[in-house]
Scaffold this motif. Structure first.
Motif, PDB file in Angstrom:
ATOM      1  N   GLU A 497      -3.213  -5.014  15.711  1.00 55.58           N
ATOM      2  CA  GLU A 497      -3.207  -5.892  14.534  1.00 55.58           C
ATOM      3  C   GLU A 497      -4.122  -5.352  13.454  1.00 55.58           C
ATOM      4  OE1 GLU A 497      -4.261  -8.821  11.683  1.00 55.58           O
ATOM      5  OE2 GLU A 497      -5.682  -8.082  13.207  1.00 55.58           O
ATOM      6  N   LEU A 498      -5.300  -4.859  13.841  1.00 55.90           N
ATOM      7  CA  LEU A 498      -6.240  -4.317  12.858  1.00 55.90           C
ATOM      8  C   LEU A 498      -5.680  -3.078  12.162  1.00 55.90           C
ATOM      9  CD1 LEU A 498      -9.639  -4.669  14.784  1.00 55.90           C
ATOM     10  CD2 LEU A 498      -8.893  -5.967  12.781  1.00 55.90           C
ATOM     11  N   ILE A 499      -5.062  -2.193  12.935  1.00 55.28           N
ATOM     12  CA  ILE A 499      -4.513  -0.968  12.356  1.00 55.28           C
ATOM     13  C   ILE A 499      -3.373  -1.298  11.392  1.00 55.28           C
ATOM     14  CG2 ILE A 499      -3.226   1.144  12.870  1.00 55.28           C
ATOM     15  CD1 ILE A 499      -4.831   1.346  15.479  1.00 55.28           C
ATOM     16  N   LEU A 500      -2.444  -2.142  11.837  1.00 56.99           N
ATOM     17  CA  LEU A 500      -1.310  -2.493  10.975  1.00 56.99           C
ATOM     18  C   LEU A 500      -1.779  -3.244   9.734  1.00 56.99           C
ATOM     19  CD1 LEU A 500       1.402  -3.504  13.609  1.00 56.99           C
ATOM     20  CD2 LEU A 500       1.407  -1.514  12.101  1.00 56.99           C
ATOM     21  N   SER A 501      -2.732  -4.143   9.896  1.00 59.37           N
ATOM     22  CA  SER A 501      -3.254  -4.874   8.743  1.00 59.37           C
ATOM     23  C   SER A 501      -3.921  -3.934   7.757  1.00 59.37           C
ATOM     24  CB  SER A 501      -4.255  -5.942   9.209  1.00 59.37           C
ATOM     25  OG  SER A 501      -3.616  -6.920  10.004  1.00 59.37           O
ATOM     26  N   ALA A 502      -4.651  -2.934   8.279  1.00 65.33           N
ATOM     27  CA  ALA A 502      -5.316  -1.961   7.402  1.00 65.33           C
ATOM     28  C   ALA A 502      -4.304  -1.112   6.642  1.00 65.33           C
ATOM     29  CB  ALA A 502      -6.244  -1.078   8.223  1.00 65.33           C
ATOM     30  N   LEU A 503      -3.203  -0.746   7.297  1.00 69.33           N
ATOM     31  CA  LEU A 503      -2.173   0.056   6.638  1.00 69.33           C
ATOM     32  C   LEU A 503      -1.373  -0.755   5.624  1.00 69.33           C
ATOM     33  CD1 LEU A 503      -0.833   2.116   9.694  1.00 69.33           C
ATOM     34  CD2 LEU A 503      -2.264   2.950   7.809  1.00 69.33           C
ATOM     35  N   ILE A 504      -1.144  -2.015   5.945  1.00 67.21           N
ATOM     36  CA  ILE A 504      -0.359  -2.873   5.058  1.00 67.21           C
ATOM     37  C   ILE A 504      -1.187  -3.334   3.867  1.00 67.21           C
ATOM     38  CG2 ILE A 504       0.716  -5.172   4.936  1.00 67.21           C
ATOM     39  CD1 ILE A 504       1.745  -4.686   7.785  1.00 67.21           C
ATOM     40  N   ALA A 505      -2.514  -3.433   4.037  1.00 65.29           N
ATOM     41  CA  ALA A 505      -3.379  -3.985   2.981  1.00 65.29           C
ATOM     42  C   ALA A 505      -3.210  -3.287   1.632  1.00 65.29           C
ATOM     43  CB  ALA A 505      -4.839  -3.942   3.436  1.00 65.29           C
ATOM     44  N   PRO A 506      -3.232  -1.932   1.554  1.00 65.78           N
ATOM     45  CA  PRO A 506      -3.070  -1.309   0.231  1.00 65.78           C
ATOM     46  C   PRO A 506      -1.688  -1.533  -0.371  1.00 65.78           C
ATOM     47  CG  PRO A 506      -3.125   0.354   1.959  1.00 65.78           C
ATOM     48  CD  PRO A 506      -3.539  -0.924   2.600  1.00 65.78           C
ATOM     49  N   ILE A 507      -0.673  -1.666   0.477  1.00 61.88           N
ATOM     50  CA  ILE A 507       0.677  -1.956  -0.032  1.00 61.88           C
ATOM     51  C   ILE A 507       0.695  -3.346  -0.648  1.00 61.88           C
ATOM     52  CG2 ILE A 507       3.121  -2.107   0.551  1.00 61.88           C
ATOM     53  CD1 ILE A 507       2.518  -0.372   3.021  1.00 61.88           C
ATOM     54  N   ARG A 547       9.281   3.071  -3.214  1.00 62.66           N
ATOM     55  CA  ARG A 547       9.214   4.486  -3.614  1.00 62.66           C
ATOM     56  C   ARG A 547       8.017   4.763  -4.512  1.00 62.66           C
ATOM     57  NH1 ARG A 547      13.345   2.088  -6.574  1.00 62.66           N
ATOM     58  NH2 ARG A 547      13.362   2.458  -8.843  1.00 62.66           N
ATOM     59  N   TRP A 548       7.684   3.825  -5.397  1.00 58.67           N
ATOM     60  CA  TRP A 548       6.549   4.044  -6.290  1.00 58.67           C
ATOM     61  C   TRP A 548       5.226   3.933  -5.537  1.00 58.67           C
ATOM     62  CZ3 TRP A 548       8.019   6.513 -10.224  1.00 58.67           C
ATOM     63  CH2 TRP A 548       9.238   6.252 -10.840  1.00 58.67           C
ATOM     64  N   HIS A 549       5.181   3.101  -4.497  1.00 57.49           N
ATOM     65  CA  HIS A 549       3.962   3.016  -3.681  1.00 57.49           C
ATOM     66  C   HIS A 549       3.711   4.357  -2.992  1.00 57.49           C
ATOM     67  CE1 HIS A 549       5.095  -1.516  -3.279  1.00 57.49           C
ATOM     68  NE2 HIS A 549       4.508  -1.255  -4.432  1.00 57.49           N
ATOM     69  N   THR A 550       4.785   4.921  -2.450  1.00 59.77           N
ATOM     70  CA  THR A 550       4.658   6.213  -1.760  1.00 59.77           C
ATOM     71  C   THR A 550       4.234   7.310  -2.732  1.00 59.77           C
ATOM     72  OG1 THR A 550       6.362   5.553  -0.175  1.00 59.77           O
ATOM     73  CG2 THR A 550       5.882   7.905  -0.367  1.00 59.77           C
ATOM     74  N   LEU A 551       4.881   7.340  -3.878  1.00 56.13           N
ATOM     75  CA  LEU A 551       4.553   8.370  -4.877  1.00 56.13           C
ATOM     76  C   LEU A 551       3.104   8.238  -5.334  1.00 56.13           C
ATOM     77  CD1 LEU A 551       5.545  10.694  -6.651  1.00 56.13           C
ATOM     78  CD2 LEU A 551       6.261   8.991  -8.354  1.00 56.13           C
ATOM     79  N   LEU A 552       2.659   7.019  -5.562  1.00 60.42           N
ATOM     80  CA  LEU A 552       1.276   6.804  -5.970  1.00 60.42           C
ATOM     81  C   LEU A 552       0.308   7.246  -4.882  1.00 60.42           C
ATOM     82  CD1 LEU A 552      -0.708   5.682  -8.074  1.00 60.42           C
ATOM     83  CD2 LEU A 552      -0.459   3.433  -6.994  1.00 60.42           C
ATOM     84  N   LEU A 580       2.701   6.048   3.708  1.00 57.54           N
ATOM     85  CA  LEU A 580       3.601   5.592   4.783  1.00 57.54           C
ATOM     86  C   LEU A 580       4.258   4.254   4.461  1.00 57.54           C
ATOM     87  CD1 LEU A 580       1.440   6.495   7.919  1.00 57.54           C
ATOM     88  CD2 LEU A 580       3.279   7.824   6.882  1.00 57.54           C
ATOM     89  N   ALA A 581       4.262   3.863   3.194  1.00 54.99           N
ATOM     90  CA  ALA A 581       4.774   2.530   2.820  1.00 54.99           C
ATOM     91  C   ALA A 581       6.213   2.327   3.281  1.00 54.99           C
ATOM     92  CB  ALA A 581       4.663   2.335   1.307  1.00 54.99           C
ATOM     93  N   ILE A 582       7.069   3.317   3.108  1.00 58.71           N
ATOM     94  CA  ILE A 582       8.483   3.153   3.473  1.00 58.71           C
ATOM     95  C   ILE A 582       8.654   3.002   4.983  1.00 58.71           C
ATOM     96  CG2 ILE A 582      10.734   4.316   3.512  1.00 58.71           C
ATOM     97  CD1 ILE A 582      10.041   5.417   0.712  1.00 58.71           C
ATOM     98  N   PRO A 583       8.117   3.916   5.825  1.00 55.48           N
ATOM     99  CA  PRO A 583       8.270   3.708   7.274  1.00 55.48           C
ATOM    100  C   PRO A 583       7.555   2.455   7.773  1.00 55.48           C
ATOM    101  CG  PRO A 583       6.865   5.612   6.815  1.00 55.48           C
ATOM    102  CD  PRO A 583       7.521   5.241   5.533  1.00 55.48           C
TER     103      PRO A 583
END
Length: 716
Positions: A497-507, A547-552, A580-583
């Motif tokens: 949960e912590l890892i996924l939350s950390a990855l999702i947070a910037p998105i 796509r713009w999240h990934t490019l940024l 990794l926003a898309i995957p």
């Protein structure tokens, strides 16, 4: 004939006898203290001064310490303008997490020392409660299964006669409307003549859900003492419903009593993460809020019981001046209704320990973002309501907290941008020549690295502490620990949960920042039905959205690495989440990943290992109702082929005003022309668009023209 019999005597029209109650529109900026009612039992009102002092005072002191430390970090030499900006942004963001931390401490101790006695059901109930479920283009298999499961659970308590059930439709899709009517008629047969189940479809969904509920209150509210408001994904056990009604009955000063709904029935990766977090950390947050809110509480729009008299007297919402997103109908109406009811002298509070209240959550990151966009607009709109005259300080805090929950994202983004600018300035030795004090030498931005590292550690500790408190309480509870798969699985689940939350947070930071900027630019989100079922979103839609999240993320990563390795490492969690926003978004909606975790006992909750009986029953009923195929049927074909349904539909139609001579409804005229030109009902159904279909469904004459057509073609 008894009053109850009279109440239900006209239920063939779908609704009971109307008994109107006035619901005046409230003036936000005109209010006198003399208008506030006096408490019947003032001794029961606890201002929670000590707890509030500890929570808010502690947050203030912690913020002051963090700001001072940050000042020491940036003031090794003379402080530049950019460093002052960084200090201001850090202080705002730190204050936000500091308040969450001190509130979580209060919640931890409240849960740790709470009594675990199960309260017995009351000996009797003397009040009547309407259980209402507003729906908007929802799946009838889901919503009507939930209503039936709740009905059966309440009946099992022996207090069924004290509750009536209402499905209040605001649906704008013709097929959804007729599917609801078919499901309602089916439910009436199941419940029998004394089932106390009603249905109403509103022709114009003015003011959305708030207008839907106020329409019910003004027309039928006088029949009831209380109303229990549900969402389309709500479930509540009979014991919970009866306990809420008994608590409201026993407290004549209560205006709203809110429960803490737990998330259940979730299987996609994203939904399971939310379900796990809500179950392990949610009670800490709720208990903390309840401990300092006391009876100056808030309302989340569902799974709560409301005194009809209080709602009618105090919760009539005005339209705000101007156009959306800041003007027009109040979107997040629940906060405002609670604040106005509290202003009028009624108490609003939560029962965070009451069991048996459930809801569901969005199945993917994109679904979460869609719902979040609407919530963002509603909370930002509260800036117009915040200065309302006469509000309690706690109510203003609720508004401020809601607004800040979305402003935090752009503040965080600006803090990252300023941080990058400072590193860039230092790396390329771009001095600041124009300082506050005259100097023969330029000023370079310098930092204290040891203090910066210590402050980063403190920030992360405060940020993660509420989750640690929730995990600790679960580990200390043998039954819950075992129900979550044991200590090892519980720890692994928390790490996931912590890892996924950390990855999702910037998105989410970028999504919410974009939402805030769109709202500030005047873009209205509208109101689309929420997708509730498990299932993935097409990959092309995911790529388009991210796509713009990934490019940024790629540009930021390359830039940070070229500027300084330390900057790249510092920003690596943010960069990784964006790249990794898309995957991440794709995997968030995958049922297979969620089921794999479920199979291995990860992200498990006690309610998943031992499902509540009402959830099991609702799932059974949903599968049963899915086979009836109400949701996928064409409305016109269904009405054409079933004369009993058509007769019931016409009896449930609201009275429509007569058309004035010379006023021609274009949709009606076109619909009539298409029907008269059609040879079969199949042709008419194919030719009529959604608006025209709605006109036909409201007009018995046009329906009679439909009935006169030839039978459906074979493809139907």
């Amino acid at each position: 004939m008894s009053q109850t019999s009279k109440l239900h005597s006209q239920s063939e029209t779908g609704m009971p006898v109307e008994r109107h109650i006035a619901m005046p529109t409230q003036a936000l900026f005109r209010w006198s203290k003399s208008e506030e009612r006096k408490l019947i039992h003032p001794e029961n009102y606890d201002r929670r001064i000590l707890v509030r002092l500890l929570v808010f005072g502690g947050a203030f002191l912690l913020t002051a310490y963090g700001a001072w430390e940050m000042y020491q970090v940036v003031s090794v030499n003379r402080t530049t303008f950019l460093q002052y900006i960084l200090l201001a942004l850090f202080t705002v963001n730190f204050s936000w997490i500091a308040l969450a931390f001190t509130s979580a401490i209060a919640g931890f101790f409240a849960l740790f020392f709470r009594s675990r006695k199960v309260k017995a059901l009351p000996e009797k109930l003397s009040t009547r409660t309407a259980i209402i479920m507003p729906v908007y283009n929802e799946s009838t298999a889901r919503t009507f299964a939930a209503v039936q499961a709740i009905w059966e659970s309440v009946e099992a308590t022996g207090y069924g006669d004290n509750f009536d059930y209402f499905i209040l439709s605001d649906s704008t899709q013709p097929n959804a409307w007729v599917a609801e009517e078919r499901a309602f008629l089916d439910l009436k047969k199941r419940f029998g003549p004394d089932g106390r189940i009603f249905y109403r479809h509103r022709p114009k969904n003015y003011s959305r859900k708030a207008g839907n509920i106020s329409d019910f209150v003004t027309r039928w509210g006088a029949n009831y003492d209380h109303m229990l408001v549900l969402d389309a994904d709500s479930l509540m056990t009979g014991d919970c419903v009866v306990e809420l009604a008994a608590t409201m009955e026993g407290d004549p000063d209560a205006g709203i009593i809110q429960t803490l709904p737990l998330i259940i029935n979730r299987n996609t990766l994203m939904a399971r993460v939310q379900q796990y977090a809500a179950r392990i950390y949610g009670p800490i947050v709720a208990a903390g809020l309840s401990s300092w809110m006391g009876k100056d509480g808030n309302y989340w729009g569902h799974n709560a019981i409301i005194r009809v008299k209080a709602f009618a007297e105090a919760a009539g919402l005005p339209d705000l001046r101007g156009k959306p997103p800041f003007g027009g109908h109040i979107m997040s109406h629940d906060f405002v209704e609670a604040a106005l009811i509290r202003r009028a002298g009624w108490l609003v509070y939560m029962l965070p320990y009451l069991q048996g209240s459930y809801e569901e959550s969005p199945p993917s990151l994109i679904d979460l973002a869609v719902r979040d966009r609407r919530w963002c607009q509603g909370n930002m709109q509260h800036s117009r309501v915040l200065p309302t005259k006469g509000l309690k300080l706690a109510s203003r805090q609720h508004f401020a907290t809601g607004i800040m929950s979305y402003l935090a994202s752009p503040f965080w983004m600006f803090q990252l941008i300023v941080g990058i600018a400072l590193v860039l300035q230092t790396h390329y030795i771009r001095p600041e020549y124009f300082t506050r004090d005259f100097s023969l030498f330029p000023v370079w931005p310098t930092f204290d690295p040891e203090r910066a590292l210590a402050l980063f550690g403190l920030t992360m500790a405060i940020l993660l502490a509420p989750k640690f408190f929730g995990l600790l309480l679960t580990l200390m509870n043998k039954e819950e620990r075992k129900a979550c798969g044991g200590t090892i699985r519980l720890l692994i689940s928390t790490i996931i949960e912590l890892i996924l939350s950390a990855l999702i947070a910037p998105i989410l930071m970028l999504i919410q920042s974009g939402s805030v900027f769109q709202i500030l630019l005047g873009r209205d989100t509208g109101w689309n039905p929420q997708r509730r079922d498990d299932g993935s979103i097409p990959l092309k839609d995911i790529i388009r959205r991210h796509r713009w999240h990934t490019l940024l993320g790629i540009i930021t990563g390359i830039s940070a690495f070229l500027i300084a390795t330390s900057l790249f490492l510092w920003m690596s969690p943010t960069i990784l989440g964006l790249v990794l926003a898309i995957p991440i978004s794709w995997s968030s909606g995958q049922l297979g990943i969620g089921l794999w975790l479920k199979k291995h006992g990860l992200l498990a909750t006690p309610e998943e290992g031992s499902p509540p009986a009402i959830a099991t029953r609702a799932n059974e009923l949903q599968q049963e109702r899915t086979k009836l195929d109400f949701d996928d049927a064409d409305a016109l074909i269904a009405l054409y082929t079933d004369s009993n349904l058509r007769h019931a539909h016409e009896k449930m139609l609201p009275l429509m005003p007569e058309r004035k001579r010379g006023i021609i409804d274009a949709d009606r005229a076109v619909a009539e022309a298409k029907i008269k030109e059609a040879e079969t009902v199949s042709e008419a159904a194919q030719w009529l668009n959604s608006r025209e279909r709605m006109v036909v469904l409201h007009d018995p004459y046009l329906m009679s023209l439909i009935v006169g057509l030839e039978p459906p073609a074979k493809e139907y």
